[in-house]
Scaffold this motif. Structure first.
Motif, PDB file in Angstrom:
ATOM      1  N   ASP A  55      -3.161  -4.149 -16.966  1.00 36.66           N
ATOM      2  CA  ASP A  55      -2.487  -5.428 -16.781  1.00 36.66           C
ATOM      3  C   ASP A  55      -1.307  -5.352 -15.825  1.00 36.66           C
ATOM      4  O   ASP A  55      -0.480  -6.263 -15.773  1.00 36.66           O
ATOM      5  CB  ASP A  55      -2.034  -6.004 -18.132  1.00 36.66           C
ATOM      6  CG  ASP A  55      -1.076  -5.078 -18.874  1.00 36.66           C
ATOM      7  OD1 ASP A  55      -0.965  -3.893 -18.499  1.00 36.66           O
ATOM      8  OD2 ASP A  55      -0.430  -5.558 -19.839  1.00 36.66           O
ATOM      9  N   ASN A  56      -1.194  -4.272 -15.043  1.00 34.07           N
ATOM     10  CA  ASN A  56      -0.187  -4.249 -13.983  1.00 34.07           C
ATOM     11  C   ASN A  56      -0.459  -5.383 -12.995  1.00 34.07           C
ATOM     12  O   ASN A  56      -1.621  -5.743 -12.758  1.00 34.07           O
ATOM     13  CB  ASN A  56      -0.208  -2.908 -13.254  1.00 34.07           C
ATOM     14  CG  ASN A  56       0.703  -1.874 -13.901  1.00 34.07           C
ATOM     15  OD1 ASN A  56       1.264  -2.101 -14.967  1.00 34.07           O
ATOM     16  ND2 ASN A  56       0.838  -0.725 -13.255  1.00 34.07           N
TER      17      ASN A  56
ATOM     18  N   ASP B  97       0.827  -1.216   0.000  1.00 32.88           N
ATOM     19  CA  ASP B  97       0.000   0.000   0.000  1.00 32.88           C
ATOM     20  C   ASP B  97       0.857   1.259   0.000  1.00 32.88           C
ATOM     21  O   ASP B  97       0.345   2.366   0.084  1.00 32.88           O
ATOM     22  CB  ASP B  97      -0.949   0.011   1.198  1.00 32.88           C
ATOM     23  CG  ASP B  97      -0.229  -0.011   2.535  1.00 32.88           C
ATOM     24  OD1 ASP B  97       0.971  -0.397   2.576  1.00 32.88           O
ATOM     25  OD2 ASP B  97      -0.844   0.350   3.553  1.00 32.88           O
ATOM     26  N   LYS B  98       2.183   1.102  -0.101  1.00 31.98           N
ATOM     27  CA  LYS B  98       3.127   2.219  -0.181  1.00 31.98           C
ATOM     28  C   LYS B  98       3.880   2.118  -1.511  1.00 31.98           C
ATOM     29  O   LYS B  98       4.032   1.048  -2.087  1.00 31.98           O
ATOM     30  CB  LYS B  98       4.131   2.167   0.970  1.00 31.98           C
ATOM     31  CG  LYS B  98       3.545   1.996   2.360  1.00 31.98           C
ATOM     32  CD  LYS B  98       2.788   3.217   2.814  1.00 31.98           C
ATOM     33  CE  LYS B  98       2.476   3.176   4.310  1.00 31.98           C
ATOM     34  NZ  LYS B  98       1.783   1.949   4.739  1.00 31.98           N
ATOM     35  N   LEU B  99       4.397   3.256  -1.983  1.00 30.18           N
ATOM     36  CA  LEU B  99       5.126   3.285  -3.255  1.00 30.18           C
ATOM     37  C   LEU B  99       6.630   3.407  -3.066  1.00 30.18           C
ATOM     38  O   LEU B  99       7.383   3.273  -4.043  1.00 30.18           O
ATOM     39  CB  LEU B  99       4.612   4.435  -4.121  1.00 30.18           C
ATOM     40  CG  LEU B  99       3.179   4.225  -4.636  1.00 30.18           C
ATOM     41  CD1 LEU B  99       2.632   5.515  -5.232  1.00 30.18           C
ATOM     42  CD2 LEU B  99       3.123   3.101  -5.646  1.00 30.18           C
TER      43      LEU B  99
ATOM     44  N   GLN C  42      11.153  -8.492 -12.797  1.00 33.03           N
ATOM     45  CA  GLN C  42       9.982  -9.147 -13.376  1.00 33.03           C
ATOM     46  C   GLN C  42       8.720  -8.653 -12.668  1.00 33.03           C
ATOM     47  O   GLN C  42       8.751  -8.324 -11.478  1.00 33.03           O
ATOM     48  CB  GLN C  42      10.089 -10.675 -13.203  1.00 33.03           C
ATOM     49  CG  GLN C  42      11.327 -11.296 -13.827  1.00 33.03           C
ATOM     50  CD  GLN C  42      11.226 -11.411 -15.332  1.00 33.03           C
ATOM     51  OE1 GLN C  42      10.201 -11.051 -15.917  1.00 33.03           O
ATOM     52  NE2 GLN C  42      12.267 -11.905 -15.977  1.00 33.03           N
ATOM     53  N   PRO C  43       7.594  -8.595 -13.380  1.00 32.91           N
ATOM     54  CA  PRO C  43       6.373  -8.060 -12.767  1.00 32.91           C
ATOM     55  C   PRO C  43       5.912  -8.874 -11.564  1.00 32.91           C
ATOM     56  O   PRO C  43       5.864 -10.101 -11.598  1.00 32.91           O
ATOM     57  CB  PRO C  43       5.344  -8.138 -13.907  1.00 32.91           C
ATOM     58  CG  PRO C  43       5.892  -9.128 -14.875  1.00 32.91           C
ATOM     59  CD  PRO C  43       7.378  -9.018 -14.776  1.00 32.91           C
ATOM     60  N   GLY C  44       5.606  -8.160 -10.478  1.00 29.80           N
ATOM     61  CA  GLY C  44       5.067  -8.778  -9.275  1.00 29.80           C
ATOM     62  C   GLY C  44       6.086  -9.368  -8.337  1.00 29.80           C
ATOM     63  O   GLY C  44       5.725  -9.829  -7.247  1.00 29.80           O
TER      64      GLY C  44
ATOM     65  N   GLY D  51      -6.430  -4.453  -8.906  1.00 31.00           N
ATOM     66  CA  GLY D  51      -7.536  -5.212  -8.337  1.00 31.00           C
ATOM     67  C   GLY D  51      -7.203  -5.984  -7.083  1.00 31.00           C
ATOM     68  O   GLY D  51      -8.085  -6.628  -6.496  1.00 31.00           O
ATOM     69  N   LYS D  52      -5.927  -5.927  -6.630  1.00 35.52           N
ATOM     70  CA  LYS D  52      -5.534  -6.642  -5.409  1.00 35.52           C
ATOM     71  C   LYS D  52      -5.807  -5.765  -4.188  1.00 35.52           C
ATOM     72  O   LYS D  52      -5.507  -4.570  -4.188  1.00 35.52           O
ATOM     73  CB  LYS D  52      -4.049  -7.021  -5.456  1.00 35.52           C
ATOM     74  CG  LYS D  52      -3.670  -7.908  -6.637  1.00 35.52           C
ATOM     75  CD  LYS D  52      -4.236  -9.304  -6.501  1.00 35.52           C
ATOM     76  CE  LYS D  52      -3.861 -10.167  -7.710  1.00 35.52           C
ATOM     77  NZ  LYS D  52      -2.419 -10.411  -7.809  1.00 35.52           N
ATOM     78  N   LYS D  53      -6.372  -6.365  -3.156  1.00 36.73           N
ATOM     79  CA  LYS D  53      -6.711  -5.634  -1.949  1.00 36.73           C
ATOM     80  C   LYS D  53      -5.448  -5.105  -1.269  1.00 36.73           C
ATOM     81  O   LYS D  53      -4.437  -5.808  -1.150  1.00 36.73           O
ATOM     82  CB  LYS D  53      -7.484  -6.550  -0.990  1.00 36.73           C
ATOM     83  CG  LYS D  53      -8.025  -5.836   0.245  1.00 36.73           C
ATOM     84  CD  LYS D  53      -8.829  -6.797   1.115  1.00 36.73           C
ATOM     85  CE  LYS D  53      -9.370  -6.094   2.349  1.00 36.73           C
ATOM     86  NZ  LYS D  53     -10.150  -7.010   3.219  1.00 36.73           N
ATOM     87  N   ASN D  54      -5.527  -3.868  -0.794  1.00 33.21           N
ATOM     88  CA  ASN D  54      -4.439  -3.223  -0.042  1.00 33.21           C
ATOM     89  C   ASN D  54      -3.134  -3.164  -0.833  1.00 33.21           C
ATOM     90  O   ASN D  54      -2.038  -3.242  -0.252  1.00 33.21           O
ATOM     91  CB  ASN D  54      -4.206  -3.929   1.290  1.00 33.21           C
ATOM     92  CG  ASN D  54      -5.415  -3.860   2.196  1.00 33.21           C
ATOM     93  OD1 ASN D  54      -6.109  -2.847   2.238  1.00 33.21           O
ATOM     94  ND2 ASN D  54      -5.695  -4.950   2.904  1.00 33.21           N
ATOM     95  N   ALA D  55      -3.219  -3.043  -2.146  1.00 32.32           N
ATOM     96  CA  ALA D  55      -2.022  -2.943  -2.980  1.00 32.32           C
ATOM     97  C   ALA D  55      -2.201  -1.800  -3.964  1.00 32.32           C
ATOM     98  O   ALA D  55      -3.278  -1.616  -4.540  1.00 32.32           O
ATOM     99  CB  ALA D  55      -1.774  -4.246  -3.726  1.00 32.32           C
ATOM    100  N   ARG D  56      -1.148  -1.025  -4.154  1.00 31.02           N
ATOM    101  CA  ARG D  56      -1.197   0.071  -5.110  1.00 31.02           C
ATOM    102  C   ARG D  56      -1.113  -0.489  -6.528  1.00 31.02           C
ATOM    103  O   ARG D  56      -0.190  -1.263  -6.844  1.00 31.02           O
ATOM    104  CB  ARG D  56      -0.048   1.040  -4.861  1.00 31.02           C
ATOM    105  CG  ARG D  56      -0.132   1.775  -3.527  1.00 31.02           C
ATOM    106  CD  ARG D  56      -1.379   2.645  -3.426  1.00 31.02           C
ATOM    107  NE  ARG D  56      -1.425   3.651  -4.455  1.00 31.02           N
ATOM    108  CZ  ARG D  56      -1.114   4.935  -4.254  1.00 31.02           C
ATOM    109  NH1 ARG D  56      -0.768   5.354  -3.053  1.00 31.02           N
ATOM    110  NH2 ARG D  56      -1.193   5.800  -5.246  1.00 31.02           N
ATOM    111  N   PRO D  57      -2.024  -0.093  -7.415  1.00 29.04           N
ATOM    112  CA  PRO D  57      -2.051  -0.669  -8.758  1.00 29.04           C
ATOM    113  C   PRO D  57      -0.887  -0.221  -9.633  1.00 29.04           C
ATOM    114  O   PRO D  57      -0.601  -0.850 -10.656  1.00 29.04           O
ATOM    115  CB  PRO D  57      -3.379  -0.179  -9.327  1.00 29.04           C
ATOM    116  CG  PRO D  57      -3.662   1.099  -8.592  1.00 29.04           C
ATOM    117  CD  PRO D  57      -3.129   0.863  -7.203  1.00 29.04           C
TER     118      PRO D  57
END
Length: 404
Positions: A227-228, A209-211, A277-279, A232-238
């Motif tokens: 497509d990041n 939830d922080k950047l 890598q993403p994620g 849509g994930k809870k408590n996560a910055r898109p």
């Protein structure tokens, strides 16, 4: 010498350097400890030689008297755009003529690693004349500071239609250890990647939830691509693309694989070279090959990467921090083709890495005779390399690599 006494003296020596440094010179890290003094005059406009393992390097000082220059962008007319961390943007000709500050730069907070940071041309610059700027914003007066990105249309002496398209929220940097990252990377699909430092805020790089401590991916207008990995994930910055970074000041695409590579500054030791890598989670501050400035592991850090610990390990790391500042892959025809060049702040050198796939098989240190912190290195459209030195009297150099 008594071991306990030795450790205490080491910690006191480190603390002296940390707190005696001027804030504008960057965050107080082991990476910023003074290197041995080496004096080698370099005259503006004079082509000079330097040795390397693959042949003679020629370098020319194009311009100097720049105030902590941070980033270079190459204009189609052959001129350079250069940011100064103190908040100024300048146009420099190949002959070394430095313009007055370009007007219209957003209000910049200057302190720690913060200030006016990266500059990049939009992919459609020839049509739109749009530039991107990253910078730290906030007052710093008992208020947090954060990274921001603005776009603007570049005119001869000014920026017009300035728009802030992104702000780090929440802002978190609150101490003289501000670390912001701030480097841009554009792909060919309408996205920009932006690195973020950890703001020296404990576990923030692990908190979705922080950047702070992240690489983010945005569309060119600042919106979030659908497509990041955390959309849509809870408590996560898109906006987040990857996390667990400390202070990535180098980012680039591998010219063959297309993978994103980043440098990451460690604390006292533990600078890293990563494939992003993403994620994925790169571990800071839970795992690190470095230690705190006291010489001990921090409360958060459990030690170096270990197989199966759930974090992505670096493909290469340095036990002693060179303080990596920038990254460029060599694609131009020369003896360095296929190599990777990294700027170094603490060691005041240009680092050349030879690659075999994703393995680093050889490392060479260059330009030590300049005895200057190297903040940026870029390959220019002409196939030569351009280097900025981080100093109150910083300089722009042209570097001609050895021929094949």
């Amino acid at each position: 010498m008594n071991k306990q006494f030795s450790l205490v003296m080491s910690g006191l020596t480190t603390a002296f350097y940390l707190f005696s440094m001027p804030v504008i010179a960057g965050t107080a890290t082991t990476a910023d400890l003074p290197a041995p003094l080496r004096v080698a005059p370099s005259i503006k406009g004079e082509r000079q030689q330097a040795g390397s393992q693959l042949g003679t390097i020629h370098h020319t000082k194009i311009a100097d008297k720049l105030s902590y220059p941070w980033a270079i962008a190459f204009l189609p007319d052959g001129n350079f755009l250069v940011t100064e961390r103190t908040g100024k943007l300048r146009r420099i000709t190949p002959q070394g003529e430095v313009s007055d500050p370009i007007q219209g730069v957003p209000k910049v907070f200057v302190g720690g690693h913060g200030g006016l940071l990266d500059v990049a041309l939009a992919p459609d610059f020839k049509k739109s004349q749009t530039v991107y700027l990253s910078y730290s914003e906030g007052t710093g007066d008992d208020e947090p500071v954060g990274l921001a990105v603005a776009t603007a249309r570049l005119e001869q002496g000014s920026l017009e239609d300035v728009k802030v398209i992104y702000r780090q929220e929440p802002k978190q940097a609150e101490s003289p250890y501000w670390e912001f990252g701030g480097r841009f990377l554009f792909d060919d699909k309408g996205h920009v990647f932006i690195t973020h430092g950890d703001n020296h805020v404990n576990l923030a790089p692990q908190q979705l939830d922080k950047l702070a401590g992240k690489v983010v991916r945005l569309s060119l207008d600042g919106s979030v691509p659908k497509d990041n990995p955390f959309v849509g994930k809870k408590n996560a910055r898109p906006e987040i693309w990857s996390y667990g970074h400390r202070n990535a000041e180098g980012i680039g695409f591998h010219p063959i694989t297309g993978q994103i590579w980043t440098t990451d500054q460690g604390p006292r030791g533990g600078d890293e070279l990563n494939i992003v890598q993403p994620g994925n989670n790169y571990g800071w501050p839970i795992v690190s090959y470095g230690v705190d400035y006291t010489g001990k592991q921090t409360a958060e850090t459990k030690g170096p990467h270990r197989h199966g610990d759930g974090f992505e390990p670096p493909i290469y790391y340095w036990a002693k921090s060179p303080a990596l500042s920038s990254l460029t892959f060599v694609t131009a025809d020369s003896a360095w083709k296929g190599n990777l060049l990294l700027g170094s702040l603490a060691d005041k050198q240009l680092i050349r890495l030879e690659l075999d796939g994703n393995k680093i098989i050889h490392e060479e240190r260059l330009l030590a005779h300049l005895a200057q912190r190297i903040r940026d290195v870029r390959q220019g459209p002409d196939g030569f390399f351009y280097v900025l030195t981080d100093d109150p009297n910083g300089a722009l150099y042209k570097l001609e690599p050895p021929k094949r």
